[in-house]
Structure formats: C-alpha cells, structure tokens
Design an enzyme around this catalytic site. Sequence first.
Site, PDB file in Angstrom:
ATOM      1  N   SER A 105      26.008  45.533  42.873  1.00 20.56           N
ATOM      2  CA  SER A 105      25.875  45.148  44.282  1.00 20.56           C
ATOM      3  C   SER A 105      24.720  45.857  44.966  1.00 20.56           C
ATOM      4  CB  SER A 105      27.169  45.459  45.034  1.00 20.56           C
ATOM      5  OG  SER A 105      27.360  46.861  45.147  1.00 20.56           O
ATOM      6  N   GLU A 137      27.778  44.572  33.619  1.00 22.69           N
ATOM      7  CA  GLU A 137      28.071  45.679  32.713  1.00 22.69           C
ATOM      8  C   GLU A 137      27.735  45.329  31.268  1.00 22.69           C
ATOM      9  OE1 GLU A 137      30.596  44.844  35.047  1.00 22.69           O
ATOM     10  OE2 GLU A 137      30.011  46.455  36.404  1.00 22.69           O
TER      11      GLU A 137
END
Length: 179
Positions: free
Chosen positions: A84, A146
């Site tokens: 983010s 990730e």
Amino acid sequence: MQSQLIIDELNRSVKTLTEQNITNLIQKIQQHNRIFVYGTGRSGLMLKALAMRLMQLGLNAFVVGETTTPSTKQGDLLIVASASGETNSVNMIAESALKQTIDLAIICASPNSTLAKIQTPDIILQSGNKYSTSQISQQPLGSLFEQMLLVIFDTVILTMSNQQKGSNDDMAHRHASLE
C-alpha cells in the site's frame, strides 16, 4: 484449479518487471557493506527471507527491529517494502533512514502512496493490497505482492550467487546449523 490462477497471476506480474529493475537492486546491494531490511506483516517475512539469503551469500544483512540488529550508519542500505505504501512504521523508518543519510531501496505497489513520495520507488509492482483490489489479481489482500517479493528476491540471490565461484557450497556452510 486455484493454483493455476496464482501461477498465471505471477506470470503476468513478472512480465511487468524489467531486467533493469533487478540489476539496479543488485547494484545497490553490492555497493553497500551492510544491508538492513524492514517491512511488516507478510512483506516483512519476505524481507527477512532476503536478509537470510544475503547473509548466506556472505553479506552483512540485518532485520530492523531484531534485538541483535546494530545501529545504522552512513553508507548502509535499507530495503523496505509495502504494497500500500501507507504502512506508518515503514514510512517512518524510511524517512528516518534518509535523515541519517542511509541509502534507501523501496518496493511498493502504489506509485502515489506516502512511501513513494518519500523517495521514488525502485520497483513498483502491479498487485492489490489490503486497502484495494487490482485487476491483475483475484487473490485476497496483498498475496500477489508478497509472492512477487519472493520472486524478485530469489532472482537477486540467484543472479548474485551465479557471479560467485562455489557460492552454493559457501552458502550451505553459512546455512543455520542449529535447527
């Protein structure tokens, strides 16, 4: 099958990277005697995996926040990641590093985020995060981010290990022996 969806998303996301992205990150790592990493949640776990692999290559790598991590000094490198770009602790650590004249490498998925305004990101990944979804990924939260961090970091380590003669054996000797 859901695993094929994940593989397809990884394939699409990998195509958004350039060889220069990886080369630049490797050069930053190789130009520093000490490398520090910081991230939270799953991004933090991927950064810890990078620190472990860098140590196994014979580099001085540390995870910010661990009790054995030394203080930073000018000439060190800090690598941070946040999908983010709005994770307060990541942004505060990045700002602190710059104030201390520590070099910074940033990976995020949000080019207009607070983190991206601290310094232009070295790599911007196309993926969702905990605050938004992405047309590139159906996976929840920042899963693709990730996964891509691990792909990037393993690409960096593979490239660097291929540059060192006998590095696999050397890395094996540095692998943890108390398991």
